[in-house]
Design a protein around this motif. Structure first.
Motif, PDB file in Angstrom:
ATOM      1  N   VAL A  41       0.812  -1.271   0.128  1.00  0.00           N
ATOM      2  CA  VAL A  41      -0.016  -0.016  -0.140  1.00  0.00           C
ATOM      3  C   VAL A  41       0.925   1.412   0.117  1.00  0.00           C
ATOM      4  CG1 VAL A  41      -1.898   1.293   1.010  1.00  0.00           C
ATOM      5  CG2 VAL A  41      -1.694  -1.343   1.227  1.00  0.00           C
ATOM      6  N   LEU A  42       0.699   2.353  -0.997  1.00  0.00           N
ATOM      7  CA  LEU A  42       1.277   3.272  -1.100  1.00  0.00           C
ATOM      8  C   LEU A  42       0.351   4.363  -0.442  1.00  0.00           C
ATOM      9  CD1 LEU A  42       3.534   5.065  -1.890  1.00  0.00           C
ATOM     10  CD2 LEU A  42       2.388   5.157  -4.255  1.00  0.00           C
ATOM     11  N   CYS A  43       0.853   5.087   0.598  1.00  0.00           N
ATOM     12  CA  CYS A  43       0.040   6.074   1.497  1.00  0.00           C
ATOM     13  C   CYS A  43       0.687   7.455   0.715  1.00  0.00           C
ATOM     14  CB  CYS A  43       0.335   5.878   3.005  1.00  0.00           C
ATOM     15  SG  CYS A  43      -0.070   4.299   3.419  1.00  0.00           S
ATOM     16  N   LEU A  44       0.148   8.046  -0.155  1.00  0.00           N
ATOM     17  CA  LEU A  44       0.426   9.172  -0.952  1.00  0.00           C
ATOM     18  C   LEU A  44      -0.217  10.471  -0.283  1.00  0.00           C
ATOM     19  CD1 LEU A  44       2.523   9.555  -3.029  1.00  0.00           C
ATOM     20  CD2 LEU A  44       0.565   9.270  -4.969  1.00  0.00           C
ATOM     21  N   GLY A  45       0.793  11.381   0.150  1.00  0.00           N
ATOM     22  CA  GLY A  45       0.322  12.916   0.201  1.00  0.00           C
ATOM     23  C   GLY A  45       0.657  13.683  -1.196  1.00  0.00           C
ATOM     24  N   VAL A  46      -0.462  14.194  -1.489  1.00  0.00           N
ATOM     25  CA  VAL A  46      -0.580  14.990  -2.766  1.00  0.00           C
ATOM     26  C   VAL A  46      -0.397  16.512  -2.524  1.00  0.00           C
ATOM     27  CG1 VAL A  46      -1.776  15.348  -5.037  1.00  0.00           C
ATOM     28  CG2 VAL A  46      -1.705  13.244  -3.922  1.00  0.00           C
ATOM     29  N   ASP A  47       0.677  17.118  -3.061  1.00  0.00           N
ATOM     30  CA  ASP A  47       0.755  18.388  -3.046  1.00  0.00           C
ATOM     31  C   ASP A  47       0.133  18.993  -4.406  1.00  0.00           C
ATOM     32  OD1 ASP A  47       1.597  21.010  -3.363  1.00  0.00           O
ATOM     33  OD2 ASP A  47       3.518  20.695  -3.876  1.00  0.00           O
ATOM     34  N   ARG A  48      -1.091  19.603  -3.996  1.00  0.00           N
ATOM     35  CA  ARG A  48      -2.139  19.967  -5.139  1.00  0.00           C
ATOM     36  C   ARG A  48      -1.893  21.342  -5.456  1.00  0.00           C
ATOM     37  NH1 ARG A  48      -4.578  17.011  -1.083  1.00  0.00           N
ATOM     38  NH2 ARG A  48      -5.380  15.106  -1.774  1.00  0.00           N
ATOM     39  N   SER A  49      -0.659  22.277  -5.042  1.00  0.00           N
ATOM     40  CA  SER A  49      -0.371  23.663  -5.230  1.00  0.00           C
ATOM     41  C   SER A  49      -0.036  23.555  -6.846  1.00  0.00           C
ATOM     42  CB  SER A  49       0.704  24.181  -4.518  1.00  0.00           C
ATOM     43  OG  SER A  49       1.762  23.257  -4.639  1.00  0.00           O
ATOM     44  N   GLN A  50      -0.190  24.793  -7.284  1.00  0.00           N
ATOM     45  CA  GLN A  50       0.521  24.970  -8.713  1.00  0.00           C
ATOM     46  C   GLN A  50       1.213  26.435  -8.696  1.00  0.00           C
ATOM     47  OE1 GLN A  50      -2.716  24.915 -11.944  1.00  0.00           O
ATOM     48  NE2 GLN A  50      -4.106  24.497 -10.296  1.00  0.00           N
ATOM     49  N   THR A  51       2.615  25.931  -8.752  1.00  0.00           N
ATOM     50  CA  THR A  51       3.472  27.084  -8.164  1.00  0.00           C
ATOM     51  C   THR A  51       3.712  28.134  -9.159  1.00  0.00           C
ATOM     52  OG1 THR A  51       5.308  25.522  -9.088  1.00  0.00           O
ATOM     53  CG2 THR A  51       4.809  25.486  -6.683  1.00  0.00           C
ATOM     54  N   GLY A  52       3.263  28.103 -10.489  1.00  0.00           N
ATOM     55  CA  GLY A  52       3.304  29.024 -11.609  1.00  0.00           C
ATOM     56  C   GLY A  52       2.442  30.022 -11.292  1.00  0.00           C
ATOM     57  N   TYR A  53       1.455  29.864 -10.157  1.00  0.00           N
ATOM     58  CA  TYR A  53       0.640  31.340  -9.865  1.00  0.00           C
ATOM     59  C   TYR A  53       0.712  31.933  -8.794  1.00  0.00           C
ATOM     60  CZ  TYR A  53      -2.331  28.768 -13.551  1.00  0.00           C
ATOM     61  OH  TYR A  53      -2.810  28.212 -14.649  1.00  0.00           O
ATOM     62  N   TYR A  54       1.927  31.584  -8.042  1.00  0.00           N
ATOM     63  CA  TYR A  54       2.231  32.507  -6.743  1.00  0.00           C
ATOM     64  C   TYR A  54       2.846  33.770  -7.293  1.00  0.00           C
ATOM     65  CZ  TYR A  54       1.848  27.775  -4.681  1.00  0.00           C
ATOM     66  OH  TYR A  54       1.425  26.530  -4.012  1.00  0.00           O
ATOM     67  N   TYR A  55       2.827  34.562  -6.365  1.00  0.00           N
ATOM     68  CA  TYR A  55       3.198  35.789  -6.618  1.00  0.00           C
ATOM     69  C   TYR A  55       4.841  35.764  -6.266  1.00  0.00           C
ATOM     70  CZ  TYR A  55       3.096  36.385  -1.579  1.00  0.00           C
ATOM     71  OH  TYR A  55       3.157  35.955  -0.047  1.00  0.00           O
ATOM     72  N   ALA A  56       5.693  36.640  -6.966  1.00  0.00           N
ATOM     73  CA  ALA A  56       7.095  36.773  -7.017  1.00  0.00           C
ATOM     74  C   ALA A  56       7.656  36.521  -5.593  1.00  0.00           C
ATOM     75  CB  ALA A  56       7.972  37.887  -7.412  1.00  0.00           C
ATOM     76  N   ALA A  82       2.638  -4.621   3.560  1.00  0.00           N
ATOM     77  CA  ALA A  82       3.575  -3.518   3.793  1.00  0.00           C
ATOM     78  C   ALA A  82       3.121  -2.330   3.366  1.00  0.00           C
ATOM     79  CB  ALA A  82       5.080  -3.815   2.921  1.00  0.00           C
ATOM     80  N   THR A  83       3.510  -1.233   4.009  1.00  0.00           N
ATOM     81  CA  THR A  83       3.085   0.253   3.686  1.00  0.00           C
ATOM     82  C   THR A  83       4.329   1.106   3.425  1.00  0.00           C
ATOM     83  OG1 THR A  83       3.050   0.845   6.008  1.00  0.00           O
ATOM     84  CG2 THR A  83       1.103  -0.125   5.299  1.00  0.00           C
ATOM     85  N   GLU A  84       4.023   2.119   2.626  1.00  0.00           N
ATOM     86  CA  GLU A  84       5.141   2.899   2.159  1.00  0.00           C
ATOM     87  C   GLU A  84       4.277   4.505   2.124  1.00  0.00           C
ATOM     88  OE1 GLU A  84       8.115   4.018  -1.517  1.00  0.00           O
ATOM     89  OE2 GLU A  84       6.771   2.308  -1.569  1.00  0.00           O
ATOM     90  N   THR A  85       5.022   5.378   2.593  1.00  0.00           N
ATOM     91  CA  THR A  85       4.601   6.789   2.679  1.00  0.00           C
ATOM     92  C   THR A  85       5.376   7.507   1.542  1.00  0.00           C
ATOM     93  OG1 THR A  85       6.182   7.535   4.171  1.00  0.00           O
ATOM     94  CG2 THR A  85       3.887   6.987   5.000  1.00  0.00           C
ATOM     95  N   GLY A  86       4.711   8.442   0.942  1.00  0.00           N
ATOM     96  CA  GLY A  86       5.394   9.244  -0.163  1.00  0.00           C
ATOM     97  C   GLY A  86       4.428  10.443  -0.452  1.00  0.00           C
ATOM     98  N   VAL A  87       5.471  11.347  -1.175  1.00  0.00           N
ATOM     99  CA  VAL A  87       4.746  12.656  -1.444  1.00  0.00           C
ATOM    100  C   VAL A  87       5.080  12.958  -2.805  1.00  0.00           C
ATOM    101  CG1 VAL A  87       4.975  15.151  -1.088  1.00  0.00           C
ATOM    102  CG2 VAL A  87       5.074  13.709   0.899  1.00  0.00           C
ATOM    103  N   ALA A  88       3.983  13.621  -3.581  1.00  0.00           N
ATOM    104  CA  ALA A  88       4.164  13.806  -4.895  1.00  0.00           C
ATOM    105  C   ALA A  88       3.355  14.940  -5.265  1.00  0.00           C
ATOM    106  CB  ALA A  88       3.614  12.616  -6.048  1.00  0.00           C
ATOM    107  N   GLN A  89       3.701  15.661  -6.112  1.00  0.00           N
ATOM    108  CA  GLN A  89       3.019  17.028  -6.614  1.00  0.00           C
ATOM    109  C   GLN A  89       1.975  16.306  -7.708  1.00  0.00           C
ATOM    110  OE1 GLN A  89       6.139  19.822  -8.203  1.00  0.00           O
ATOM    111  NE2 GLN A  89       5.401  21.076  -6.750  1.00  0.00           N
ATOM    112  N   LEU A  90       1.025  17.033  -7.818  1.00  0.00           N
ATOM    113  CA  LEU A  90      -0.154  16.556  -8.921  1.00  0.00           C
ATOM    114  C   LEU A  90       0.535  15.852  -9.874  1.00  0.00           C
ATOM    115  CD1 LEU A  90      -3.027  16.155  -8.396  1.00  0.00           C
ATOM    116  CD2 LEU A  90      -3.561  18.307  -9.440  1.00  0.00           C
ATOM    117  N   ALA A  91       1.076  16.805 -10.496  1.00  0.00           N
ATOM    118  CA  ALA A  91       1.529  16.658 -12.057  1.00  0.00           C
ATOM    119  C   ALA A  91       2.543  15.441 -12.148  1.00  0.00           C
ATOM    120  CB  ALA A  91       2.275  18.009 -12.701  1.00  0.00           C
ATOM    121  N   ASP A  92       3.033  15.148 -10.973  1.00  0.00           N
ATOM    122  CA  ASP A  92       4.181  13.973 -11.162  1.00  0.00           C
ATOM    123  C   ASP A  92       3.471  12.562 -10.327  1.00  0.00           C
ATOM    124  OD1 ASP A  92       6.668  13.160 -11.553  1.00  0.00           O
ATOM    125  OD2 ASP A  92       7.404  13.554  -9.508  1.00  0.00           O
ATOM    126  N   LEU A  93       2.460  12.538 -10.319  1.00  0.00           N
ATOM    127  CA  LEU A  93       1.797  11.353  -9.638  1.00  0.00           C
ATOM    128  C   LEU A  93       1.933  10.362 -10.297  1.00  0.00           C
ATOM    129  CD1 LEU A  93      -1.722  12.462  -8.520  1.00  0.00           C
ATOM    130  CD2 LEU A  93       0.067  11.589  -6.850  1.00  0.00           C
TER     131      LEU A  93
END
Length: 279
Positions: free
Chosen positions: A36-51, A88-99
């Motif tokens: 089981v992959l327990c996946l945390g997803v970063d759903r942010s879109q960094t291109g839209y942040y202010y400088a 077995a379990t595994e944790t991980g983090v991925a950005q939405l575009a890289d899932l």
């Protein structure tokens, strides 16, 4: 022939109980190992942040995704502890575009992926790319489970959506361990072509193939009396009290399915039984 290696991806705590119930039942029925992959997803879109804000916000969203993945793993372990299966379990983090990269790299080394329904109210945006990456990049069949449905690791009545396509045949072959155990397998053909080599015996070659595997087969030829083929399939599944539907995924291009819909999406949205898919 059996499923020895099962894999599942969970991205939210509220999905754990349903998905793990089906995964544990399938693992127990086939004496399989479950990863089981327990996946945390970063759903942010960094291109839209202010400088100047990107680095700060990115760090915060990744930290939040880590926390979510650890919370999911904790709940998964609670569901699996004492289940009697190997896991077995595994944790991980991925950005939405890289899932896709994370899911497919693990899915390809399994026999079957068990996933939650990707569409519907309250479903996260990440569930669709998780499902597609397992099917397309991982080249692994998937069992899609709707919420609130009891596990059916050994379905007694199975319905195959048959259109003579490569995707449907791939799904049939991948589902063979389940088909040989079923009491009855219904090969459903909707509006077969009036011209072609199989016009006089729609589904005949498939039924012959299945019969040689000792599968008990019935052929149901239906007319498209409803607007969508998926509606006809779902109505027939209810009529025969099917425990599971086996079908090919995305017979058209994925872009066309996304824009206009299609049997794949509608089945996943509406089916109240597990859907076994392959591409």
């Amino acid at each position: 022939m059996s499923y020895n290696c099962l894999f599942s991806v969970v991205t939210a705590e509220d999905l754990v109980d349903d998905v793990m119930a089906h995964a544990v039942a399938m693992a127990a029925a086939h004496d399989a190992h479950l990863d089981v992959l327990c996946l945390g997803v970063d759903r942010s879109q960094t291109g839209y942040y202010y400088a100047g804000a990107s680095a700060v916000i990115l760090q915060e969203t990744i930290a939040r995704a880590h926390t979510e993945s650890e919370a999911v793993e904790k709940r998964v372990i609670k569901a699996l502890d004492g289940s009697g299966i190997r896991w077995a379990t595994e944790t991980g983090v991925a950005q939405l575009a890289d899932l896709g990269r994370h899911v497919s790299a693990r899915a390809r080394f399994s026999d079957l992926v068990i996933l939650p329904r990707p569409y519907g109210e309250g479903r996260g945006i990440e569930l669709e790319p998780v499902t597609e990456s397992a099917l397309f990049e991982g080249h692994t069949p998937a069992l899609i489970v709707p919420p609130g449905i009891a596990p059916v690791p050994s379905p007694k009545r199975v319905m195959i959506g048959w259109n003579e396509g490569a995707e449907a045949l791939s799904a049939v072959r991948a589902a063979m361990p389940l088909l040989v155990q079923a009491d009855t397998v219904h090969v459903v053909v909707i509006d077969p072509p009036s011209h072609g080599p199989n016009r006089s015996d729609p589904g005949g070659l498939l039924s012959q193939y299945l019969a040689r595997h000792d599968v008990k087969v019935e052929i149901d030829v239906l007319t498209k009396t409803l607007p969508r083929i998926s509606d006809v399939m779902l109505r027939h599944a209810a009529d025969i009290n099917a425990d599971m539907v086996v079908m090919g995924a995305y017979g058209h291009s994925r872009f066309r399915e996304a824009v206009f819909g299609g049997a794949t999406r509608y089945m996943l949205e509406q089916a109240e039984m597990p859907v076994f898919m392959s591409h």
